[in-house]
Enzyme design. Sequence first.
Site, PDB file in Angstrom:
ATOM      1  N   LYS A   1       0.852  -1.209   0.000  1.00 15.02           N
ATOM      2  CA  LYS A   1       0.000   0.000   0.000  1.00 15.02           C
ATOM      3  C   LYS A   1       0.881   1.250   0.000  1.00 15.02           C
ATOM      4  O   LYS A   1       0.674   2.173  -0.784  1.00 15.02           O
ATOM      5  CB  LYS A   1      -0.879   0.011   1.235  1.00 15.02           C
ATOM      6  CG  LYS A   1      -1.551   1.341   1.532  1.00 15.02           C
ATOM      7  CD  LYS A   1      -2.450   1.312   2.725  1.00 15.02           C
ATOM      8  CE  LYS A   1      -1.749   1.515   4.016  1.00 15.02           C
ATOM      9  NZ  LYS A   1      -1.354   2.907   4.347  1.00 15.02           N
ATOM     10  N   ASN A   2       1.914   1.253   0.858  1.00 12.48           N
ATOM     11  CA  ASN A   2       2.719   2.467   1.032  1.00 12.48           C
ATOM     12  C   ASN A   2       3.739   2.688  -0.063  1.00 12.48           C
ATOM     13  O   ASN A   2       4.472   3.675  -0.037  1.00 12.48           O
ATOM     14  CB  ASN A   2       3.386   2.446   2.410  1.00 12.48           C
ATOM     15  CG  ASN A   2       2.331   2.576   3.517  1.00 12.48           C
ATOM     16  OD1 ASN A   2       1.177   2.895   3.232  1.00 12.48           O
ATOM     17  ND2 ASN A   2       2.724   2.291   4.735  1.00 12.48           N
TER      18      ASN A   2
ATOM     19  N   CYS B   1      -4.637  12.016  12.963  1.00 12.75           N
ATOM     20  CA  CYS B   1      -5.435  10.791  13.066  1.00 12.75           C
ATOM     21  C   CYS B   1      -5.160  10.207  14.451  1.00 12.75           C
ATOM     22  O   CYS B   1      -4.503  10.834  15.289  1.00 12.75           O
ATOM     23  CB  CYS B   1      -5.053   9.817  11.950  1.00 12.75           C
ATOM     24  SG  CYS B   1      -3.383   9.237  12.114  1.00 12.75           S
TER      25      CYS B   1
ATOM     26  N   ARG C   1       0.339  14.308  13.011  1.00 14.37           N
ATOM     27  CA  ARG C   1       0.734  14.078  11.613  1.00 14.37           C
ATOM     28  C   ARG C   1       0.926  15.387  10.829  1.00 14.37           C
ATOM     29  O   ARG C   1       0.294  15.618   9.822  1.00 14.37           O
ATOM     30  CB  ARG C   1      -0.287  13.190  10.900  1.00 14.37           C
ATOM     31  CG  ARG C   1      -0.720  11.941  11.621  1.00 14.37           C
ATOM     32  CD  ARG C   1       0.317  10.833  11.658  1.00 14.37           C
ATOM     33  NE  ARG C   1       0.721  10.327  10.375  1.00 14.37           N
ATOM     34  CZ  ARG C   1       0.122   9.314   9.728  1.00 14.37           C
ATOM     35  NH1 ARG C   1      -0.942   8.758  10.252  1.00 14.37           N
ATOM     36  NH2 ARG C   1       0.574   8.884   8.581  1.00 14.37           N
TER      37      ARG C   1
ATOM     38  N   ASP D   1       4.870   0.480  12.021  1.00 10.83           N
ATOM     39  CA  ASP D   1       3.647  -0.127  11.469  1.00 10.83           C
ATOM     40  C   ASP D   1       3.457  -1.570  11.904  1.00 10.83           C
ATOM     41  O   ASP D   1       2.426  -2.164  11.609  1.00 10.83           O
ATOM     42  CB  ASP D   1       3.670  -0.068   9.941  1.00 10.83           C
ATOM     43  CG  ASP D   1       3.443   1.346   9.463  1.00 10.83           C
ATOM     44  OD1 ASP D   1       3.623   1.612   8.267  1.00 10.83           O
ATOM     45  OD2 ASP D   1       3.108   2.207  10.305  1.00 10.83           O
TER      46      ASP D   1
ATOM     47  N   ARG E   1      -8.623  -0.582   4.720  1.00 10.98           N
ATOM     48  CA  ARG E   1      -7.786   0.437   4.058  1.00 10.98           C
ATOM     49  C   ARG E   1      -6.453  -0.167   3.637  1.00 10.98           C
ATOM     50  O   ARG E   1      -5.842   0.271   2.680  1.00 10.98           O
ATOM     51  CB  ARG E   1      -7.507   1.607   5.007  1.00 10.98           C
ATOM     52  CG  ARG E   1      -8.708   2.452   5.314  1.00 10.98           C
ATOM     53  CD  ARG E   1      -8.330   3.635   6.149  1.00 10.98           C
ATOM     54  NE  ARG E   1      -7.245   4.399   5.514  1.00 10.98           N
ATOM     55  CZ  ARG E   1      -6.776   5.532   6.011  1.00 10.98           C
ATOM     56  NH1 ARG E   1      -7.255   6.008   7.141  1.00 10.98           N
ATOM     57  NH2 ARG E   1      -5.823   6.190   5.408  1.00 10.98           N
TER      58      ARG E   1
HETATM   59  C1  EPZ Z   1       4.307   6.823   6.227  1.00 10.30           C
HETATM   60  O1  EPZ Z   1       3.532   7.844   6.810  1.00 10.30           O
HETATM   61  C2  EPZ Z   1       3.383   5.614   6.144  1.00 10.30           C
HETATM   62  N1  EPZ Z   1       2.246   5.932   5.283  1.00 10.30           N
HETATM   63  C3  EPZ Z   1       2.896   5.235   7.545  1.00 10.30           C
HETATM   64  O2  EPZ Z   1       2.117   4.058   7.424  1.00 10.30           O
HETATM   65  C4  EPZ Z   1       4.108   4.926   8.412  1.00 10.30           C
HETATM   66  O3  EPZ Z   1       3.684   4.657   9.725  1.00 10.30           O
HETATM   67  C5  EPZ Z   1       5.069   6.123   8.414  1.00 10.30           C
HETATM   68  O4  EPZ Z   1       5.425   6.471   7.057  1.00 10.30           O
HETATM   69  C6  EPZ Z   1       6.348   5.833   9.190  1.00 10.30           C
HETATM   70  O5  EPZ Z   1       6.988   4.732   8.642  1.00 10.30           O
HETATM   71  C7  EPZ Z   1       2.410   5.903   3.943  1.00 10.30           C
HETATM   72  O6  EPZ Z   1       3.500   5.651   3.441  1.00 10.30           O
HETATM   73  C8  EPZ Z   1       1.200   6.220   3.107  1.00 10.30           C
HETATM   74  P1  EPZ Z   1       6.418  10.116   8.354  1.00 10.30           P
HETATM   75  P2  EPZ Z   1       4.125   9.361   6.856  1.00 10.30           P
HETATM   76  O7  EPZ Z   1       6.329  11.395   7.601  1.00 10.30           O
HETATM   77  O8  EPZ Z   1       4.874   9.649   5.614  1.00 10.30           O
HETATM   78  C9  EPZ Z   1       6.482  13.243  11.919  1.00 10.30           C
HETATM   79  C10 EPZ Z   1       0.274   2.662   7.723  1.00 10.30           C
HETATM   80  O9  EPZ Z   1      -0.150   2.108   8.731  1.00 10.30           O
HETATM   81  N2  EPZ Z   1       6.446  14.241  10.855  1.00 10.30           N
HETATM   82  O10 EPZ Z   1       7.637   9.260   8.202  1.00 10.30           O
HETATM   83  O11 EPZ Z   1       3.023  10.259   7.265  1.00 10.30           O
HETATM   84  C11 EPZ Z   1       5.143  12.517  11.998  1.00 10.30           C
HETATM   85  O12 EPZ Z   1       4.241  13.248  12.792  1.00 10.30           O
HETATM   86  C12 EPZ Z   1       0.731   4.104   7.805  1.00 10.30           C
HETATM   87  O13 EPZ Z   1       0.394   2.137   6.590  1.00 10.30           O
HETATM   88  C13 EPZ Z   1       6.567  15.585  11.188  1.00 10.30           C
HETATM   89  O14 EPZ Z   1       6.690  15.938  12.360  1.00 10.30           O
HETATM   90  O15 EPZ Z   1       5.157   9.216   8.068  1.00 10.30           O
HETATM   91  C14 EPZ Z   1       5.523  11.201  12.631  1.00 10.30           C
HETATM   92  O16 EPZ Z   1       5.614  11.379  14.033  1.00 10.30           O
HETATM   93  C15 EPZ Z   1       0.494   4.691   9.193  1.00 10.30           C
HETATM   94  N3  EPZ Z   1       6.533  16.515  10.196  1.00 10.30           N
HETATM   95  C16 EPZ Z   1       6.918  10.945  12.066  1.00 10.30           C
HETATM   96  O17 EPZ Z   1       7.409  12.209  11.585  1.00 10.30           O
HETATM   97  C17 EPZ Z   1       6.395  16.166   8.878  1.00 10.30           C
HETATM   98  O18 EPZ Z   1       6.396  17.066   8.010  1.00 10.30           O
HETATM   99  C18 EPZ Z   1       6.928   9.938  10.925  1.00 10.30           C
HETATM  100  O19 EPZ Z   1       6.152  10.476   9.897  1.00 10.30           O
HETATM  101  C19 EPZ Z   1       6.275  14.802   8.557  1.00 10.30           C
HETATM  102  C20 EPZ Z   1       6.312  13.859   9.555  1.00 10.30           C
END
Ligand code: EPZ
Length: 432
Positions: free
Chosen positions: A23-24, A118, A123, A306, A398
Amino acid sequence: MESKMKIIGGTQLKGKISAQGAKNAALPVMAAAILLKGKTLKIERVPNLLDVVTMADLLRSLGAEVRFRDHEMEISTPEEISWETPPDLVRKMRASSLVLGPLLARCGKAVMPLPGGCSIGSRPIDLHLKGLTRMGASIELVHGAVHARADGLRGCRIYLDFPSVGATENLMMAAVFAQGETVLENTAREPEIFNLVEALRSMGAFIDADGTGVIRIKGVDDLESASATVIPDRVEAATYILAGAATNGEVTVSEVIPNHIDSLLAKLEEAGASMTVKETEVTIHPSGRLKAVSLKTLPYPGFPTDLQPQVMVALCLAEGTSVVQESVFQSRFLHVSELNKMGAKIDIQSNSAIINGVESLAGADVIATDLRAGAALVLAGLAARDITYIHHLGHIFRGYENMEEKLCAIGADIAILPSEEDSKGDSQALRS
Ligand code: EPZ
């Protein structure tokens, strides 16, 4: 009407499951199609999931044509596309923010509602916006929406304060038409990032990514029609391996890339699980009661956040006390109260869960609060002695294609029933 899942637990699972496309990985590759002007991106092994349907609808709302059948997708974009994303779709799925970079690169502007938080955290997308600003975009927040403009993005050096997956993907796509070279540092290194790199390269982008957390993108003038293939879903595969662990069963997951889940396999080995790892499949064998182990979630190649809810189920049944520290998201423990309803003994102290192993879990009525929490509750229901009902299944559909069918094929007793309670606002579960 939202459905619910009825699980009659206690059976040792036995059999083989093949992994879906990730998915990701599929979602960012789909968003990359926006970069094509009047051309086509073909994508193979796209999983049939609610989030994929949402992204397809989002692309259609911008003017793209999306054909999707039997895991094959074809996305054609016209010469002119809209740059304003529909709020209802963006709010439905955070990954919608992945169209921001491609829209800015292609159209020089984008309007996108801030994706909501969420249940696992606020996020924010501050790292995405900070990087785009460094590339010369002007970003305004107006009534909760991002209004971005750029008369040509400029290549530059961007250091990510956190190796954010989404920010890495958005900035990489924003850079493909930028003037000069963009160097992204401290990037995410998840396998899905490299799947996107391959897809962009197949479209004609110049990207150098050696896995060290540095990605170099040299701007080009245009991209061409191309084909891409989605990698196996490492999180789905690992979820089913953990279903084997939680039921002391014999489960083989095929069509996977084992080294994408090295951290989980190492933890399961440390806990005493017996496994056979081959080139494209992993089998977990009946291993008796596992021993408690501790772990901390980290960006890849660390233990994946995850998989934190799902591995917690196996640790709930292990002998001894485990500590699970969640370092990636602010509040990814909403599954704990639901697991405790089933007899688990988990205490939360700040961003750590202290798990005192119990001999068995008991069935209960539980609620899925997010995608991976829902998956964890399914594993707990499979391990529990009696009947578990899981509500708000939309979360699960999802990210897991035909989960109940795949599990019933290896001995689980699962049924999807209409839910009595009138649950508002939950998305219709995808029935593929
Ligand atoms: C991706 O989300 C995945 N989703 C998530 O999978 C996964 O948990 C996550 O990466 C971490 O591996 C998809 O790829 C569609 P991040 P993403 O930006 O990109 C903080 C699932 O279950 N952050 O690496 O949103 C954020 O709040 C989903 O399939 C900021 O602070 O994750 C979090 O604490 C859930 N500012 C951390 O970084 C930003 O601008 C990781 O977020 C961006 C992120």
